[in-house]
Motif scaffolding. Structure first.
Motif, PDB file in Angstrom:
ATOM      1  N   GLY A 186     -16.225  -7.919  59.497  1.00  0.00           N
ATOM      2  CA  GLY A 186     -16.415  -6.516  59.875  1.00  0.00           C
ATOM      3  C   GLY A 186     -16.338  -6.334  61.370  1.00  0.00           C
ATOM      4  N   GLU A 187     -16.577  -5.127  61.807  1.00  0.00           N
ATOM      5  CA  GLU A 187     -16.369  -4.766  63.212  1.00  0.00           C
ATOM      6  C   GLU A 187     -17.050  -5.720  64.190  1.00  0.00           C
ATOM      7  OE1 GLU A 187     -14.154  -2.557  63.867  1.00  0.00           O
ATOM      8  OE2 GLU A 187     -13.945  -2.287  61.716  1.00  0.00           O
ATOM      9  N   GLY A 188     -16.245  -6.438  64.986  1.00  0.00           N
ATOM     10  CA  GLY A 188     -16.770  -7.300  66.032  1.00  0.00           C
ATOM     11  C   GLY A 188     -17.492  -8.533  65.553  1.00  0.00           C
ATOM     12  N   HIS A 189     -17.379  -8.865  64.274  1.00  0.00           N
ATOM     13  CA  HIS A 189     -18.113 -10.013  63.734  1.00  0.00           C
ATOM     14  C   HIS A 189     -17.235 -10.877  62.837  1.00  0.00           C
ATOM     15  CE1 HIS A 189     -21.435  -7.351  64.895  1.00  0.00           C
ATOM     16  NE2 HIS A 189     -22.221  -8.418  64.889  1.00  0.00           N
ATOM     17  N   HIS A 190     -17.655 -12.134  62.716  1.00  0.00           N
ATOM     18  CA  HIS A 190     -17.092 -13.056  61.725  1.00  0.00           C
ATOM     19  C   HIS A 190     -18.243 -13.760  61.011  1.00  0.00           C
ATOM     20  CE1 HIS A 190     -13.259 -12.513  63.870  1.00  0.00           C
ATOM     21  NE2 HIS A 190     -12.685 -13.028  62.798  1.00  0.00           N
ATOM     22  N   PHE A 191     -17.942 -14.235  59.833  1.00  0.00           N
ATOM     23  CA  PHE A 191     -18.895 -15.085  59.114  1.00  0.00           C
ATOM     24  C   PHE A 191     -18.484 -16.542  59.294  1.00  0.00           C
ATOM     25  CE2 PHE A 191     -19.610 -11.256  56.460  1.00  0.00           C
ATOM     26  CZ  PHE A 191     -20.999 -11.204  56.525  1.00  0.00           C
ATOM     27  N   LYS A 192     -19.473 -17.425  59.464  1.00  0.00           N
ATOM     28  CA  LYS A 192     -19.195 -18.854  59.377  1.00  0.00           C
ATOM     29  C   LYS A 192     -20.053 -19.431  58.257  1.00  0.00           C
ATOM     30  CE  LYS A 192     -22.433 -20.661  62.887  1.00  0.00           C
ATOM     31  NZ  LYS A 192     -22.539 -21.491  64.115  1.00  0.00           N
ATOM     32  N   GLY A 193     -19.669 -20.576  57.739  1.00  0.00           N
ATOM     33  CA  GLY A 193     -20.396 -21.167  56.623  1.00  0.00           C
ATOM     34  C   GLY A 193     -20.012 -20.549  55.289  1.00  0.00           C
ATOM     35  N   VAL A 194     -18.773 -20.028  55.203  1.00  0.00           N
ATOM     36  CA  VAL A 194     -18.314 -19.367  53.979  1.00  0.00           C
ATOM     37  C   VAL A 194     -17.682 -20.388  53.044  1.00  0.00           C
ATOM     38  CG1 VAL A 194     -16.742 -17.636  53.032  1.00  0.00           C
ATOM     39  CG2 VAL A 194     -17.949 -17.201  55.195  1.00  0.00           C
ATOM     40  N   SER A 195     -18.012 -20.332  51.771  1.00  0.00           N
ATOM     41  CA  SER A 195     -17.432 -21.221  50.768  1.00  0.00           C
ATOM     42  C   SER A 195     -16.850 -20.389  49.627  1.00  0.00           C
ATOM     43  CB  SER A 195     -18.482 -22.196  50.224  1.00  0.00           C
ATOM     44  OG  SER A 195     -18.950 -23.065  51.245  1.00  0.00           O
ATOM     45  N   ALA A 196     -15.556 -20.559  49.400  1.00  0.00           N
ATOM     46  CA  ALA A 196     -14.901 -19.846  48.301  1.00  0.00           C
ATOM     47  C   ALA A 196     -15.507 -20.295  46.981  1.00  0.00           C
ATOM     48  CB  ALA A 196     -13.405 -20.122  48.321  1.00  0.00           C
ATOM     49  N   GLY A 197     -15.579 -19.376  46.042  1.00  0.00           N
ATOM     50  CA  GLY A 197     -16.166 -19.689  44.749  1.00  0.00           C
ATOM     51  C   GLY A 197     -17.648 -19.406  44.708  1.00  0.00           C
ATOM     52  N   ARG A 198     -18.343 -19.739  45.776  1.00  0.00           N
ATOM     53  CA  ARG A 198     -19.785 -19.440  45.855  1.00  0.00           C
ATOM     54  C   ARG A 198     -20.012 -18.058  46.438  1.00  0.00           C
ATOM     55  NH1 ARG A 198     -23.267 -22.323  50.361  1.00  0.00           N
ATOM     56  NH2 ARG A 198     -22.125 -20.700  51.536  1.00  0.00           N
ATOM     57  N   ASP A 199     -19.316 -17.770  47.530  1.00  0.00           N
ATOM     58  CA  ASP A 199     -19.565 -16.522  48.254  1.00  0.00           C
ATOM     59  C   ASP A 199     -18.612 -15.395  47.869  1.00  0.00           C
ATOM     60  OD1 ASP A 199     -21.631 -17.790  49.729  1.00  0.00           O
ATOM     61  OD2 ASP A 199     -20.107 -18.688  51.034  1.00  0.00           O
ATOM     62  N   PHE A 200     -17.460 -15.719  47.342  1.00  0.00           N
ATOM     63  CA  PHE A 200     -16.527 -14.692  46.875  1.00  0.00           C
ATOM     64  C   PHE A 200     -15.580 -15.304  45.856  1.00  0.00           C
ATOM     65  CE2 PHE A 200     -14.240 -16.683  50.353  1.00  0.00           C
ATOM     66  CZ  PHE A 200     -12.936 -16.757  49.890  1.00  0.00           C
ATOM     67  N   GLU A 201     -15.025 -14.459  45.012  1.00  0.00           N
ATOM     68  CA  GLU A 201     -14.053 -14.870  44.000  1.00  0.00           C
ATOM     69  C   GLU A 201     -12.740 -14.142  44.250  1.00  0.00           C
ATOM     70  OE1 GLU A 201     -14.450 -17.097  41.671  1.00  0.00           O
ATOM     71  OE2 GLU A 201     -16.632 -17.450  41.709  1.00  0.00           O
ATOM     72  N   ALA A 202     -11.639 -14.810  43.935  1.00  0.00           N
ATOM     73  CA  ALA A 202     -10.324 -14.183  44.073  1.00  0.00           C
ATOM     74  C   ALA A 202      -9.333 -14.896  43.167  1.00  0.00           C
ATOM     75  CB  ALA A 202      -9.850 -14.248  45.524  1.00  0.00           C
ATOM     76  N   ASP A 203      -8.298 -14.175  42.747  1.00  0.00           N
ATOM     77  CA  ASP A 203      -7.219 -14.800  41.985  1.00  0.00           C
ATOM     78  C   ASP A 203      -6.522 -15.819  42.879  1.00  0.00           C
ATOM     79  OD1 ASP A 203      -7.762 -13.260  39.786  1.00  0.00           O
ATOM     80  OD2 ASP A 203      -6.262 -11.728  40.258  1.00  0.00           O
ATOM     81  N   THR A 204      -6.258 -17.004  42.343  1.00  0.00           N
ATOM     82  CA  THR A 204      -5.702 -18.101  43.131  1.00  0.00           C
ATOM     83  C   THR A 204      -4.236 -18.328  42.776  1.00  0.00           C
ATOM     84  OG1 THR A 204      -7.878 -19.147  43.168  1.00  0.00           O
ATOM     85  CG2 THR A 204      -5.994 -20.511  43.788  1.00  0.00           C
ATOM     86  N   HIS A 205      -3.389 -18.424  43.809  1.00  0.00           N
ATOM     87  CA  HIS A 205      -1.945 -18.628  43.640  1.00  0.00           C
ATOM     88  C   HIS A 205      -1.419 -19.443  44.819  1.00  0.00           C
ATOM     89  CE1 HIS A 205      -1.745 -15.383  40.576  1.00  0.00           C
ATOM     90  NE2 HIS A 205      -2.664 -14.801  41.335  1.00  0.00           N
ATOM     91  N   ALA A 206      -0.168 -19.878  44.721  1.00  0.00           N
ATOM     92  CA  ALA A 206       0.537 -20.448  45.879  1.00  0.00           C
ATOM     93  C   ALA A 206       1.034 -19.270  46.704  1.00  0.00           C
ATOM     94  CB  ALA A 206       1.702 -21.319  45.429  1.00  0.00           C
ATOM     95  N   LEU A 207       0.517 -19.117  47.915  1.00  0.00           N
ATOM     96  CA  LEU A 207       0.837 -17.946  48.737  1.00  0.00           C
ATOM     97  C   LEU A 207       1.426 -18.290  50.094  1.00  0.00           C
ATOM     98  CD1 LEU A 207      -2.347 -15.728  48.166  1.00  0.00           C
ATOM     99  CD2 LEU A 207      -0.189 -15.664  46.905  1.00  0.00           C
ATOM    100  N   ARG A 208       1.455 -19.553  50.452  1.00  0.00           N
ATOM    101  CA  ARG A 208       1.860 -19.909  51.822  1.00  0.00           C
ATOM    102  C   ARG A 208       3.279 -20.467  51.870  1.00  0.00           C
ATOM    103  NH1 ARG A 208       1.993 -25.382  53.105  1.00  0.00           N
ATOM    104  NH2 ARG A 208       1.032 -26.803  51.606  1.00  0.00           N
ATOM    105  N   PHE A 209       3.877 -20.418  53.063  1.00  0.00           N
ATOM    106  CA  PHE A 209       5.150 -21.088  53.292  1.00  0.00           C
ATOM    107  C   PHE A 209       4.919 -22.598  53.324  1.00  0.00           C
ATOM    108  CE2 PHE A 209       6.659 -17.015  55.152  1.00  0.00           C
ATOM    109  CZ  PHE A 209       7.877 -16.931  54.490  1.00  0.00           C
ATOM    110  N   VAL A 210       5.825 -23.340  52.691  1.00  0.00           N
ATOM    111  CA  VAL A 210       5.734 -24.795  52.770  1.00  0.00           C
ATOM    112  C   VAL A 210       6.200 -25.259  54.149  1.00  0.00           C
ATOM    113  CG1 VAL A 210       6.101 -25.041  50.293  1.00  0.00           C
ATOM    114  CG2 VAL A 210       8.053 -25.156  51.835  1.00  0.00           C
ATOM    115  N   GLU A 211       5.842 -26.478  54.500  1.00  0.00           N
ATOM    116  CA  GLU A 211       6.166 -27.026  55.813  1.00  0.00           C
ATOM    117  C   GLU A 211       6.717 -28.439  55.674  1.00  0.00           C
ATOM    118  OE1 GLU A 211       2.565 -26.849  58.040  1.00  0.00           O
ATOM    119  OE2 GLU A 211       2.437 -24.657  58.006  1.00  0.00           O
ATOM    120  N   GLU A 212       7.396 -28.888  56.709  1.00  0.00           N
ATOM    121  CA  GLU A 212       7.898 -30.258  56.764  1.00  0.00           C
ATOM    122  C   GLU A 212       6.749 -31.232  56.511  1.00  0.00           C
ATOM    123  OE1 GLU A 212      10.649 -33.483  57.915  1.00  0.00           O
ATOM    124  OE2 GLU A 212      11.083 -31.351  57.726  1.00  0.00           O
ATOM    125  N   GLY A 213       6.957 -32.169  55.594  1.00  0.00           N
ATOM    126  CA  GLY A 213       5.945 -33.167  55.303  1.00  0.00           C
ATOM    127  C   GLY A 213       5.045 -32.836  54.131  1.00  0.00           C
TER     128      GLY A 213
END
Length: 398
Positions: A186-213
């Motif tokens: 939110g405005e001017g802030h970030h959260f640290k110590g966030v863990s997916a699955g515990r703190d939020f849920e979302a549909d999971t997919h391959a969303l990133r560009f692949v890279e060399e290696g």
């Protein structure tokens, strides 16, 4: 078979069907460093794909136990980018791969819907993969005026918390295993110590560009990146169109079936340029034999009438054997003729000069070879050239 016959180095790669549609498509990418497309290919198996649709093997370790019991909200003024966040959290030793990058998107629909895509901080979002995750619905980056109203925060501070019910939340597989991560708060802030699955849920997919290696998704091999020029494209349309048009035929049992469609295109004119982009050196072009404008060139050096006569005899012998040959009888210096021969890039070169004629030989040189010219008896040179034309994939012209 066409691309093999043309003598081009290429890869058949998985591709996006785009506006044409269908479930499957493949591009024929001619490998060249100047290519407009970026492709990846496995160093072990035959997997290859345009980076627009390529995916990597999921090398995801089991999630570690989080150190933070719950997310901690931290004031982070003027830290909207991943690089700025890395600097801000430098004392905590938090790197980009432990951060969650949130990208605000809108669907390409008559009434656009907000979509928030999450990838690891050191990765780049692939919008085509996002579209696939949305069953083919296209997306675009949200505009500044849309971000605040649709996602509840300014750019750089958006996160997976406090989203409106109409926001579709997607995350890449790598985000799903992050523990003690940093994300927008939110405005001017970030959260640290966030863990997916515990703190939020979302549909999971391959969303990133692949890279060399990255790991190959089909085997234990490694993906390598190349540049390519698209020379052809095949689309497996299936019944994508015929169902919409209700275009049917009667099968052997008299039952109506939808036609199965496919289409392909070859960039005939661009293949010529692509061949040159793939086959050249500092001296000029190096034509693959099957598409060379001439298969061989004969150079007559000097102004000696006997040399010109001997060179013309070789030229006539080559023509009689079906070789498409260019005769350079210009009254130019030898160095000038050699430079021109390299520049034009004709695959095979035969040179007749005063010294070689006195020895009863001609000099034979292949444009694609770094080897020096070799001497061949004049009586044998035409047959040697003819045989080499065939070996390199050329067709004799009778």
């Amino acid at each position: 078979k066409i691309f093999d016959r043309l003598g081009l180095e290429y890869r058949v790669v998985e591709a996006d069907s785009g506006q044409i549609g269908g479930d499957t498509s493949a591009e024929f990418q001619i490998l060249a460093q100047s290519g407009e497309d970026k492709i990846v290919a496995c160093d072990t198996c035959d997997y290859a794909a345009n980076v627009e649709v390529a995916t990597a093997r999921l090398a995801l370790d089991a999630p570690a136990e989080p150190k933070f019991v719950a997310p901690e909200k931290v004031a982070t003024p003027n830290t909207k980018t991943i690089d700025e966040l890395v600097t801000f959290f430098e004392g905590d030793g938090i790197e980009a791969q432990s951060m969650i990058k949130a990208i605000a998107l809108m669907t390409l629909e008559e009434e656009p819907r907000p979509v928030l895509a999450l990838v690891r901080g050191d990765r780049e979002l692939n919008e085509i993969l996002v579209s696939k995750a949305l069953s083919g619905t296209g997306v675009r980056l949200a505009e500044d005026g849309e971000i605040k109203s649709a996602f509840g925060a300014d750019p750089g501070y958006i996160g997976p918390f406090g989203l409106a019910d109409d926001v579709t939340l997607l995350m890449d597989h790598e985000v799903g295993v992050l523990r003690d991560a940093v994300c927008g708060g939110g405005e001017g802030h970030h959260f640290k110590g966030v863990s997916a699955g515990r703190d939020f849920e979302a549909d999971t997919h391959a969303l990133r560009f692949v890279e060399e290696g990255d790991g190959c998704p089909r085997c234990e091999g490694t993906l390598r990146t190349y540049r390519g020029i698209e020379g052809g494209h095949i689309f497996v349309l299936g019944t994508h169109y015929t169902e919409k048009m209700n275009a049917t035929y009667l099968d052997k049992n008299g039952k109506a079936q939808h036609f199965v469609m496919g289409c392909y295109g070859i960039g005939v004119t661009r293949l010529v340029a692509a061949a040159v982009e793939q086959n050249h050196d500092d001296g000029g072009m190096i034509w693959p034999m099957p598409i060379a404008p001439f298969q061989a060139t004969v150079l007559a050096l000097g102004k000696n009438a006997e040399v010109l006569e001997a060179a013309e005899k070789v030229y006539e012998e080559l023509k009689a054997l079906g070789v498409d040959v260019l005769f350079d009888d210009r009254k130019e210096r030898p160095g000038f003729k050699f430079k021109d021969a390299d520049l034009v890039g004709i695959p095979l070169r035969v040179t007749v000069g005063g010294k070689t004629l006195a020895e009863g030989v001609a000099e034979y040189k292949e444009r694609a070879s770094n080897e020096d010219a070799v001497k061949v008896p004049l009586a044998e040179i035409a047959e040697k050239v003819k045989a080499r034309v065939v070996e390199l994939g050329g067709t004799l012209r009778f």
